[in-house]
Design an enzyme around this catalytic site. Structure first.
Site, PDB file in Angstrom:
ATOM      1  N   GLU A 166       0.883  -1.180   0.000  1.00 40.35           N
ATOM      2  CA  GLU A 166       0.000   0.000   0.000  1.00 40.35           C
ATOM      3  C   GLU A 166       0.910   1.215   0.000  1.00 40.35           C
ATOM      4  O   GLU A 166       1.564   1.508   1.001  1.00 40.35           O
ATOM      5  CB  GLU A 166      -0.912  -0.011   1.233  1.00 40.35           C
ATOM      6  CG  GLU A 166      -1.887  -1.180   1.276  1.00 40.35           C
ATOM      7  CD  GLU A 166      -2.979  -1.095   0.214  1.00 40.35           C
ATOM      8  OE1 GLU A 166      -3.092  -0.066  -0.479  1.00 40.35           O
ATOM      9  OE2 GLU A 166      -3.719  -2.086   0.076  1.00 40.35           O
ATOM     10  N   CYS A 225      -2.252   9.233   3.222  1.00 42.94           N
ATOM     11  CA  CYS A 225      -1.966   8.747   1.865  1.00 42.94           C
ATOM     12  C   CYS A 225      -3.084   9.105   0.900  1.00 42.94           C
ATOM     13  O   CYS A 225      -2.858   9.208  -0.302  1.00 42.94           O
ATOM     14  CB  CYS A 225      -1.746   7.243   1.886  1.00 42.94           C
ATOM     15  SG  CYS A 225      -3.110   6.360   2.637  1.00 42.94           S
TER      16      CYS A 225
HETATM   17  P1  NAD Z   1       8.557   5.141   4.199  1.00 42.78           P
HETATM   18  O1  NAD Z   1       8.429   4.433   2.907  1.00 42.78           O
HETATM   19  O2  NAD Z   1       9.690   6.068   4.384  1.00 42.78           O
HETATM   20  O3  NAD Z   1       8.630   4.099   5.395  1.00 42.78           O
HETATM   21  C1  NAD Z   1       7.689   3.080   5.556  1.00 42.78           C
HETATM   22  C2  NAD Z   1       8.322   1.905   6.269  1.00 42.78           C
HETATM   23  O4  NAD Z   1       9.396   1.421   5.470  1.00 42.78           O
HETATM   24  C3  NAD Z   1       8.914   2.252   7.623  1.00 42.78           C
HETATM   25  O5  NAD Z   1       8.718   1.148   8.487  1.00 42.78           O
HETATM   26  C4  NAD Z   1      10.384   2.402   7.330  1.00 42.78           C
HETATM   27  O6  NAD Z   1      11.183   2.094   8.433  1.00 42.78           O
HETATM   28  C5  NAD Z   1      10.570   1.352   6.253  1.00 42.78           C
HETATM   29  N1  NAD Z   1      11.734   1.581   5.378  1.00 42.78           N
HETATM   30  C6  NAD Z   1      12.269   2.760   4.999  1.00 42.78           C
HETATM   31  N2  NAD Z   1      13.339   2.549   4.200  1.00 42.78           N
HETATM   32  C7  NAD Z   1      13.478   1.208   4.078  1.00 42.78           C
HETATM   33  C8  NAD Z   1      14.398   0.366   3.391  1.00 42.78           C
HETATM   34  N3  NAD Z   1      15.397   0.864   2.656  1.00 42.78           N
HETATM   35  N4  NAD Z   1      14.248  -0.959   3.499  1.00 42.78           N
HETATM   36  C9  NAD Z   1      13.236  -1.480   4.233  1.00 42.78           C
HETATM   37  N5  NAD Z   1      12.332  -0.737   4.905  1.00 42.78           N
HETATM   38  C10 NAD Z   1      12.442   0.591   4.826  1.00 42.78           C
HETATM   39  O7  NAD Z   1       7.151   5.894   4.415  1.00 42.78           O
HETATM   40  P2  NAD Z   1       6.728   6.849   5.602  1.00 42.78           P
HETATM   41  O8  NAD Z   1       7.383   8.176   5.412  1.00 42.78           O
HETATM   42  O9  NAD Z   1       6.850   6.169   6.915  1.00 42.78           O
HETATM   43  O10 NAD Z   1       5.157   6.984   5.303  1.00 42.78           O
HETATM   44  C11 NAD Z   1       4.637   7.876   4.386  1.00 42.78           C
HETATM   45  C12 NAD Z   1       4.350   7.187   3.065  1.00 42.78           C
HETATM   46  O11 NAD Z   1       3.476   6.095   3.278  1.00 42.78           O
HETATM   47  C13 NAD Z   1       3.632   8.082   2.083  1.00 42.78           C
HETATM   48  O12 NAD Z   1       4.150   7.872   0.801  1.00 42.78           O
HETATM   49  C14 NAD Z   1       2.195   7.619   2.167  1.00 42.78           C
HETATM   50  O13 NAD Z   1       1.419   7.873   1.031  1.00 42.78           O
HETATM   51  C15 NAD Z   1       2.389   6.165   2.365  1.00 42.78           C
HETATM   52  N6  NAD Z   1       1.181   5.589   2.943  1.00 42.78           N
HETATM   53  C16 NAD Z   1       0.411   4.777   2.172  1.00 42.78           C
HETATM   54  C17 NAD Z   1      -0.774   4.256   2.695  1.00 42.78           C
HETATM   55  C18 NAD Z   1      -1.639   3.336   1.893  1.00 42.78           C
HETATM   56  O14 NAD Z   1      -2.490   2.674   2.475  1.00 42.78           O
HETATM   57  N7  NAD Z   1      -1.451   3.239   0.596  1.00 42.78           N
HETATM   58  C19 NAD Z   1      -1.154   4.575   4.000  1.00 42.78           C
HETATM   59  C20 NAD Z   1      -0.332   5.414   4.747  1.00 42.78           C
HETATM   60  C21 NAD Z   1       0.843   5.906   4.217  1.00 42.78           C
END
Ligand code: NAD
Length: 478
Positions: A253, A287
């Site tokens: 997601e 999101c």
């Molecule tokens: P992010 O992608 O930076 O992080 C999400 C998760 O991934 C965290 O647990 C983080 O620790 C992990 N992560 C980061 N880098 C990584 C790597 N290199 N390898 C493995 N894991 C890694 O996102 P964020 O800033 O925490 O959240 C915001 C984003 O999430 C926005 O883009 C938003 O649209 C999206 N989001 C989507 C939904 C949905 O349902 N589609 C819901 C909420 C948020």
């Protein structure tokens, strides 16, 4: 439960906090003040391995319990979450570490409970089937738990997004390896403790730490049969690539860039009310936050002015204060990032003249009217209290622009209901609110299109993501 003078321990394995072998301490910053309020010891590779071993050992016995027993455990988790009100300990943590307004944090805890309740109901209603297509053969078709699954979640809904994943995974009979976001680990660890109370040893393990260190251990191991991730499209792509060689099932997601379409027959006051919710929920960091308003050419300036007046009434301040209507952004760099996007949008920029607190990560609400359609402000996720207003002549123009966007998560349409619903069905996105800013609830599917992800959360389908079908053909020959 959370003593902020003692660092949090970033690993819970076997239902207990586990001191990391190579601990590194990281401060947690309160977005409302910019000051550190707690710290966390990161877990690392050894804890990720221990968690995986423990989850792999526990999974078969968990899956072997009746669906009714698993559903009862989920309901017990839900009951504990519902008891968070009115004391609001978990809600207070969410507000502390993300800057979410306290009323929204309470609603998030309630929504998290609703996910556990919903998936308890869904799994209770499932049954296998027996088919008789072939003489002399009885085909028994049943569900099997996928196995061990990795649950990786973002900071913006640090309890309800994990709940939306952990509840169906547990209902299905999977064991869970949970990595909360390092930006908001306290509420994730709190949720883990609540869940652990009601589950056998090893069924859920939680590790907070350097994300890639932990996910690399989990995703490279064949015992991990599923990945469920919510976060940015950038990280989603990295993780999809990591699991591709083993064809691990993945629910992703990802990011969104929601259009907000005002039709020419819309009640503009209603449109403003809906946009206030769709834009400013979670301080603009959802999101499915509305990013681009599409308004008929004749209405665009009037709509922008009305939305501006409503935005001017926002009260920026401490998100724990009930009187606050717009809190801070979670990350210290975000106000400048959002301002930069607005400044380079190429539109006529309006900024609210409401008072902005000096400390903390606050961004001033902004509207850019007629920005460049190719600007980053229009093409990328904004994740803050800013919105563009674009003009259109024919609705087909809007539909084409949305279809050509790489994102396809959420959207909104405001107008006379029947026509607005027609336009909604034609939008190339997964979920649309028609005359509402809140389209999602646990009982309905939530599924992004295109670069917004794959797989489904919520509804009955949300459980299917954690199940495989097995067919057993039983011959009646003696
Ligand atoms: P992010 O992608 O930076 O992080 C999400 C998760 O991934 C965290 O647990 C983080 O620790 C992990 N992560 C980061 N880098 C990584 C790597 N290199 N390898 C493995 N894991 C890694 O996102 P964020 O800033 O925490 O959240 C915001 C984003 O999430 C926005 O883009 C938003 O649209 C999206 N989001 C989507 C939904 C949905 O349902 N589609 C819901 C909420 C948020």
């Amino acid at each position: 439960m959370t003593n902020t003078t003692q660092p949090l321990i970033g690993a819970r394995i076997g239902r207990e906090p586990v001191a990391p072998e190579h601990p590194t301490r990281h401060e947690l910053v309160d977005p409302a003040t910019g000051a550190a309020w707690a710290s966390v010891w990161y877990g690392g590779e050894p804890e990720a391995r221990r968690a995986l071993d423990s989850g792999a050992r526990a999974q078969p016995d968990w899956a072997a319990l009746t669906a009714g027993r698993r559903a009862a455990a989920l309901r017990a988790v839900a009951a504990d979450l519902r008891e968070d009100r009115p004391a609001g300990e978990l809600a207070g943590l969410i507000t502390r570490e993300t800057g979410k307004r306290i009323a929204e944090s309470r609603a998030e805890v309630a929504l998290s409970a609703a996910f556990f309740e919903w998936f308890a109901d869904v799994v209770s209603g499932r049954a296998g089937q027996v088919w008789d297509h072939v003489p002399g053969l009885r085909h028994e078709v049943g569900d099997r738990a996928l196995g061990v699954v990795a649950v990786l979640t973002p900071w913006n809904f640090p309890v309800s997004i994990p709940a939306r994943k952990i509840a169906p995974a547990l209902a299905a009979g999977c064991s869970v390896l949970f990595k909360p976001s390092e930006v908001a680990p306290a509420s994730g660890l709190y949720l883990a403790e609540v869940v652990d109370r009601h589950l056998p040893n090893g069924v859920v393990s939680t590790v907070v730490g350097e994300p890639a260190v932990i996910s690399d251990v989990w995703l490279a191991d064949r015992r991990v049969r599923g990945l469920t991730f919510t976060g940015s499209t950038r990280v989603g792509r990295l993780l999809a690539t990591a699991v591709a060689p083993r064809f691990t099932r993945a629910v992703l997601e990802l990011g969104g860039n929601a259009p907000f379409v005002v039709l020419d027959d819309a009640d503009l006051d209603l449109a403003v009310d809906v946009l206030m919710v769709a834009k400013y929920r979670n301080n603009g960091q959802s999101c499915i936050a509305a990013n681009q308003v599409w308004a008929p050419r004749a209405l665009a300036d009037e709509f922008a002015a009305r939305f501006g007046r409503a935005s001017n009434r926002l009260v920026l301040g401490d998100p724990a204060d009930e009187a606050t209507t717009l809190g801070p952004l979670a990350l210290p760099s975000d106000p400048a990032r959002v301002d930069g996007l607005v400044d380079s949008s190429g539109g006529e920029v309006w900024r609210a003249d409401t008072a902005v607190p000096r400390a903390g990560h606050f961004a001033r609400p902004a509207v850019s009217v007629r920005p460049g359609r190719d600007s980053a402000f229009v093409r990328e996720e904004i994740f803050g209290p800013a919105v563009s207003v674009l003009e259109y002549d024919a609705i087909e123009e809007v539909l084409e622009a949305v279809a050509s966007s790489p994102y396809g998560l959420g959207g909104y349409v405001v107008g006379a209901p029947r026509r607005a619903a027609d336009v909604a069905r034609a939008l190339d996105v997964g979920i649309v609110g028609v005359n509402t800013g809140s389209p999602n609830t646990p009982q309905v599917p939530f599924a992004g299109l295109k670069d917004s992800g794959i797989g489904v959360e919520g509804a009955q389908l949300g459980l299917d993501m954690f199940l495989t079908r097995q067919t057993v053909a039983v011959g009646d020959h003696r």
